[in-house]
Design a protein around this motif. Structure first.
Motif, PDB file in Angstrom:
ATOM      1  N   PRO A 197       0.841  -1.201   0.000  1.00  0.00           N
ATOM      2  CA  PRO A 197       0.000   0.000   0.000  1.00  0.00           C
ATOM      3  C   PRO A 197       0.877   1.252   0.000  1.00  0.00           C
ATOM      4  O   PRO A 197       1.896   1.309   0.690  1.00  0.00           O
ATOM      5  CB  PRO A 197      -0.788  -0.122   1.312  1.00  0.00           C
ATOM      6  CG  PRO A 197      -0.792  -1.588   1.616  1.00  0.00           C
ATOM      7  CD  PRO A 197       0.533  -2.108   1.107  1.00  0.00           C
ATOM      8  N   GLY A 198       0.495   2.218  -0.815  1.00  0.00           N
ATOM      9  CA  GLY A 198       1.266   3.449  -0.916  1.00  0.00           C
ATOM     10  C   GLY A 198       2.321   3.443  -2.002  1.00  0.00           C
ATOM     11  O   GLY A 198       2.854   4.499  -2.354  1.00  0.00           O
ATOM     12  N   ASP A 199       2.639   2.262  -2.560  1.00  0.00           N
ATOM     13  CA  ASP A 199       3.587   2.209  -3.675  1.00  0.00           C
ATOM     14  C   ASP A 199       3.012   2.974  -4.868  1.00  0.00           C
ATOM     15  O   ASP A 199       1.841   2.813  -5.204  1.00  0.00           O
ATOM     16  CB  ASP A 199       3.871   0.770  -4.110  1.00  0.00           C
ATOM     17  CG  ASP A 199       4.763   0.012  -3.149  1.00  0.00           C
ATOM     18  OD1 ASP A 199       5.303   0.636  -2.210  1.00  0.00           O
ATOM     19  OD2 ASP A 199       4.914  -1.209  -3.341  1.00  0.00           O
ATOM     20  N   GLU A 200       3.834   3.779  -5.506  1.00  0.00           N
ATOM     21  CA  GLU A 200       3.394   4.535  -6.670  1.00  0.00           C
ATOM     22  C   GLU A 200       3.484   3.724  -7.956  1.00  0.00           C
ATOM     23  O   GLU A 200       2.919   4.116  -8.977  1.00  0.00           O
ATOM     24  CB  GLU A 200       4.200   5.816  -6.801  1.00  0.00           C
ATOM     25  CG  GLU A 200       3.948   6.776  -5.653  1.00  0.00           C
ATOM     26  CD  GLU A 200       4.762   8.049  -5.765  1.00  0.00           C
ATOM     27  OE1 GLU A 200       5.544   8.198  -6.735  1.00  0.00           O
ATOM     28  OE2 GLU A 200       4.607   8.896  -4.878  1.00  0.00           O
ATOM     29  N   GLU A 201       4.222   2.609  -7.921  1.00  0.00           N
ATOM     30  CA  GLU A 201       4.331   1.695  -9.052  1.00  0.00           C
ATOM     31  C   GLU A 201       4.174   0.276  -8.536  1.00  0.00           C
ATOM     32  O   GLU A 201       4.845  -0.109  -7.577  1.00  0.00           O
ATOM     33  CB  GLU A 201       5.691   1.833  -9.741  1.00  0.00           C
ATOM     34  CG  GLU A 201       5.929   3.177 -10.358  1.00  0.00           C
ATOM     35  CD  GLU A 201       7.249   3.251 -11.105  1.00  0.00           C
ATOM     36  OE1 GLU A 201       7.911   2.207 -11.287  1.00  0.00           O
ATOM     37  OE2 GLU A 201       7.622   4.360 -11.508  1.00  0.00           O
ATOM     38  N   CYS A 202       3.294  -0.492  -9.169  1.00  0.00           N
ATOM     39  CA  CYS A 202       3.075  -1.887  -8.769  1.00  0.00           C
ATOM     40  C   CYS A 202       3.028  -2.756 -10.015  1.00  0.00           C
ATOM     41  O   CYS A 202       2.275  -2.475 -10.949  1.00  0.00           O
ATOM     42  CB  CYS A 202       1.761  -2.033  -8.003  1.00  0.00           C
ATOM     43  SG  CYS A 202       1.757  -1.198  -6.404  1.00  0.00           S
ATOM     44  N   MET A 203       3.832  -3.816 -10.036  1.00  0.00           N
ATOM     45  CA  MET A 203       3.926  -4.725 -11.176  1.00  0.00           C
ATOM     46  C   MET A 203       3.294  -6.065 -10.810  1.00  0.00           C
ATOM     47  O   MET A 203       3.488  -6.563  -9.699  1.00  0.00           O
ATOM     48  CB  MET A 203       5.390  -4.947 -11.553  1.00  0.00           C
ATOM     49  CG  MET A 203       5.609  -5.874 -12.735  1.00  0.00           C
ATOM     50  SD  MET A 203       5.459  -5.061 -14.322  1.00  0.00           S
ATOM     51  CE  MET A 203       7.004  -4.158 -14.392  1.00  0.00           C
ATOM     52  N   ILE A 204       2.547  -6.635 -11.764  1.00  0.00           N
ATOM     53  CA  ILE A 204       2.050  -8.008 -11.639  1.00  0.00           C
ATOM     54  C   ILE A 204       2.384  -8.730 -12.930  1.00  0.00           C
ATOM     55  O   ILE A 204       2.587  -8.098 -13.973  1.00  0.00           O
ATOM     56  CB  ILE A 204       0.532  -8.078 -11.331  1.00  0.00           C
ATOM     57  CG1 ILE A 204      -0.286  -7.391 -12.430  1.00  0.00           C
ATOM     58  CG2 ILE A 204       0.242  -7.486  -9.949  1.00  0.00           C
ATOM     59  CD1 ILE A 204      -1.794  -7.550 -12.277  1.00  0.00           C
ATOM     60  N   ALA A 205       2.447 -10.069 -12.872  1.00  0.00           N
ATOM     61  CA  ALA A 205       2.846 -10.836 -14.053  1.00  0.00           C
ATOM     62  C   ALA A 205       2.059 -12.130 -14.150  1.00  0.00           C
ATOM     63  O   ALA A 205       1.611 -12.681 -13.134  1.00  0.00           O
ATOM     64  CB  ALA A 205       4.336 -11.150 -13.981  1.00  0.00           C
ATOM     65  N   SER A 206       1.932 -12.619 -15.369  1.00  0.00           N
ATOM     66  CA  SER A 206       1.314 -13.926 -15.590  1.00  0.00           C
ATOM     67  C   SER A 206       2.160 -14.993 -14.913  1.00  0.00           C
ATOM     68  O   SER A 206       3.337 -14.774 -14.610  1.00  0.00           O
ATOM     69  CB  SER A 206       1.179 -14.209 -17.092  1.00  0.00           C
ATOM     70  OG  SER A 206       2.453 -14.180 -17.716  1.00  0.00           O
ATOM     71  N   ALA A 207       1.580 -16.172 -14.685  1.00  0.00           N
ATOM     72  CA  ALA A 207       2.289 -17.250 -13.989  1.00  0.00           C
ATOM     73  C   ALA A 207       3.598 -17.612 -14.687  1.00  0.00           C
ATOM     74  O   ALA A 207       4.591 -17.914 -14.034  1.00  0.00           O
ATOM     75  CB  ALA A 207       1.391 -18.475 -13.859  1.00  0.00           C
TER      76      ALA A 207
END
Length: 130
Positions: free
Chosen positions: A38-48
């Protein structure tokens, strides 16, 4: 020489919240070595498999007009209508219904921050109609 897509970036007002929403929608993962907080200005997610990544970046301006680029989602299992029900249950809103009487077409949705995306017919539905 060619290029490849490193990741797709989504501008937003709350990177953490939107990355968590899309993580559920797509069954994507965070990098355990760089978890989203929480509070991060950049958040990355990725496929499995790590081949597709979405980066959510906080920007000061609100979305005002239709996206020029959007995601088209196809249910790997089940139907378009079942996926539509799941996504609206998660907080997506229907923007436009472009389904046709013959079963073709799509539904335009918006995520919790108003970014449009589409739901296409599921793989089984496409295979059944040729």
């Amino acid at each position: 020489m060619t290029s490849y897509v490193s990741h797709t970036t989504v501008d937003c007002t709350d990177a953490y919240a939107l990355s968590r929403w899309w993580r559920v929608v797509l069954d994507y993962r965070e990098d355990p070595a760089d978890p989203n907080e929480p509070g991060d200005e950049e958040c990355m997610i990725a496929s499995a498999d790590g081949r597709h990544r979405l980066l959510f970046i906080e920007v000061p301006d609100a979305k005002r007009v239709k996206n020029r680029v959007h995601l088209d989602l196809r249910p790997a299992e089940g139907t378009r209508d079942a996926e539509l029900a799941r996504l609206t249950g998660l907080g997506a809103t229907v923007v436009a219904d472009r389904r046709n009487p013959d079963g073709t077409g799509w539904v335009v949705l918006a995520d919790p921050e108003g970014n449009e995306f589409c739901i296409l017919r599921g793989e089984a539905e496409v295979a059944a109609t040729g």
